[in-house]
Design a protein around this motif. Structure first.
Motif, PDB file in Angstrom:
ATOM      1  N   ALA A  13       0.823  -1.213   0.000  1.00 52.48           N
ATOM      2  CA  ALA A  13       0.000   0.000   0.000  1.00 52.48           C
ATOM      3  C   ALA A  13       0.855   1.260   0.000  1.00 52.48           C
ATOM      4  O   ALA A  13       0.492   2.268  -0.621  1.00 52.48           O
ATOM      5  CB  ALA A  13      -0.946  -0.007   1.197  1.00 52.48           C
ATOM      6  N   THR A  16       1.884   1.897  -3.519  1.00 55.18           N
ATOM      7  CA  THR A  16       0.746   2.389  -4.302  1.00 55.18           C
ATOM      8  C   THR A  16       0.479   3.858  -3.998  1.00 55.18           C
ATOM      9  O   THR A  16       0.274   4.665  -4.917  1.00 55.18           O
ATOM     10  CB  THR A  16      -0.506   1.543  -4.041  1.00 55.18           C
ATOM     11  N   ARG A  17       0.501   4.235  -2.713  1.00 56.82           N
ATOM     12  CA  ARG A  17       0.293   5.640  -2.343  1.00 56.82           C
ATOM     13  C   ARG A  17       1.381   6.527  -2.940  1.00 56.82           C
ATOM     14  O   ARG A  17       1.108   7.622  -3.445  1.00 56.82           O
ATOM     15  CB  ARG A  17       0.253   5.807  -0.828  1.00 56.82           C
ATOM     16  N   ALA A  19       3.118   5.919  -5.655  1.00 56.96           N
ATOM     17  CA  ALA A  19       2.891   5.975  -7.106  1.00 56.96           C
ATOM     18  C   ALA A  19       1.762   6.936  -7.451  1.00 56.96           C
ATOM     19  O   ALA A  19       1.863   7.701  -8.421  1.00 56.96           O
ATOM     20  CB  ALA A  19       2.584   4.582  -7.647  1.00 56.96           C
ATOM     21  N   ILE A  20       0.695   6.930  -6.667  1.00 52.27           N
ATOM     22  CA  ILE A  20      -0.409   7.869  -6.902  1.00 52.27           C
ATOM     23  C   ILE A  20       0.069   9.301  -6.714  1.00 52.27           C
ATOM     24  O   ILE A  20      -0.216  10.185  -7.526  1.00 52.27           O
ATOM     25  CB  ILE A  20      -1.606   7.536  -5.987  1.00 52.27           C
ATOM     26  N   THR A  23       2.285  10.301  -9.566  1.00 56.71           N
ATOM     27  CA  THR A  23       1.502  10.488 -10.788  1.00 56.71           C
ATOM     28  C   THR A  23       0.706  11.786 -10.721  1.00 56.71           C
ATOM     29  O   THR A  23       0.576  12.485 -11.736  1.00 56.71           O
ATOM     30  CB  THR A  23       0.585   9.280 -11.047  1.00 56.71           C
ATOM     31  N   VAL A 136      -0.399   5.539 -13.274  1.00 53.01           N
ATOM     32  CA  VAL A 136      -0.174   5.102 -11.881  1.00 53.01           C
ATOM     33  C   VAL A 136       0.543   3.748 -11.826  1.00 53.01           C
ATOM     34  O   VAL A 136       1.574   3.625 -11.145  1.00 53.01           O
ATOM     35  CB  VAL A 136      -1.477   5.079 -11.055  1.00 53.01           C
ATOM     36  N   PRO A 137       0.068   2.714 -12.521  1.00 53.20           N
ATOM     37  CA  PRO A 137       0.798   1.441 -12.437  1.00 53.20           C
ATOM     38  C   PRO A 137       2.208   1.509 -13.032  1.00 53.20           C
ATOM     39  O   PRO A 137       3.108   0.804 -12.573  1.00 53.20           O
ATOM     40  CB  PRO A 137      -0.077   0.438 -13.187  1.00 53.20           C
ATOM     41  N   ARG A 140       4.220   3.002 -10.295  1.00 53.40           N
ATOM     42  CA  ARG A 140       4.346   2.026  -9.207  1.00 53.40           C
ATOM     43  C   ARG A 140       5.443   1.017  -9.544  1.00 53.40           C
ATOM     44  O   ARG A 140       6.283   0.689  -8.712  1.00 53.40           O
ATOM     45  CB  ARG A 140       3.012   1.311  -8.966  1.00 53.40           C
ATOM     46  N   TRP A 141       5.429   0.543 -10.767  1.00 51.49           N
ATOM     47  CA  TRP A 141       6.437  -0.418 -11.211  1.00 51.49           C
ATOM     48  C   TRP A 141       7.832   0.212 -11.166  1.00 51.49           C
ATOM     49  O   TRP A 141       8.784  -0.396 -10.673  1.00 51.49           O
ATOM     50  CB  TRP A 141       6.085  -0.894 -12.622  1.00 51.49           C
TER      51      TRP A 141
END
Length: 179
Positions: A13, A16-17, A19-20, A23, A136-137, A140-141
């Motif tokens: 998580a 993900t946060r 990456a968001i 972005t 976003v993905p 994240r990657w």
């Protein structure tokens, strides 16, 4: 909260946060450049190609400047900050620009619509929203592998605390990922 990490990198998580957040940072610079380019090109009656070239160029200028400024405020020279921004933002901005311009070209009449048209603004808002979701993905990657925006965070992590850096870009993201 999941702050697990391997090699000091965020995971789950927290990743993900991050990456968001990265972005959204990219979207801000891209949107300013994209809107400005579309407005200028449309107002001048330029072709689709001319307008898109201007919009993309301005998206990169604004996107990179939103990274260069905070990195320089944390102590790096312009000469050293430019490669950091290029490493941090190039893939993210490229993905965002390819997606949002492709959508603008695919929405019938969007590029020909005037600046006073709901079609133009609606298509542009939709294009930027889809570009965000697609990017976003990707971020994240990249961040999960120590690339993209992680380059900025590694810089901040290696040159003082986030609070000392005074950067909303690197500091905010790093605190979310590690704190």
């Amino acid at each position: 909260m999941d702050h697990s990490a391997h090699d000091g990198r965020p995971a789950g998580a927290a990743l993900t946060r991050l990456a968001i957040s990265a972005t959204l940072h990219c979207l801000t610079g891209c949107a300013i450049g994209e809107v400005l380019g579309m407005v200028i090109g449309t107002a001048l009656g330029w072709s689709d190609v001319q307008t898109i070239v201007l919009a993309v160029a301005l998206a990169f200028v604004f996107g990179y400047s939103f990274t260069i400024g905070p990195v320089m405020r944390s102590g790096l020279s312009l000469r050293a900050a430019v490669p950091v921004a290029l490493a941090a933002d190039t893939i993210s901005i490229t993905v965002m620009e390819v997606v949002d311009n492709a959508i603008m070209l695919l929405v019938p009449g969007a590029m020909e619509a005037g600046l006073d048209s709901w079609l133009f603004w609606g298509a542009l808002a939709f294009a930027l929203a889809v570009a965000f979701v697609v990017t976003v993905p990707v971020n994240r990657w990249l961040i999960g592998r120590g690339k993209g925006h992680a380059v900025v965070h590694q810089f901040h992590g290696g040159h003082g605390s986030d609070h000392e850096a005074g950067s909303t870009h690197g500091g905010e993201h790093t605190r979310r990922a590690h704190g």
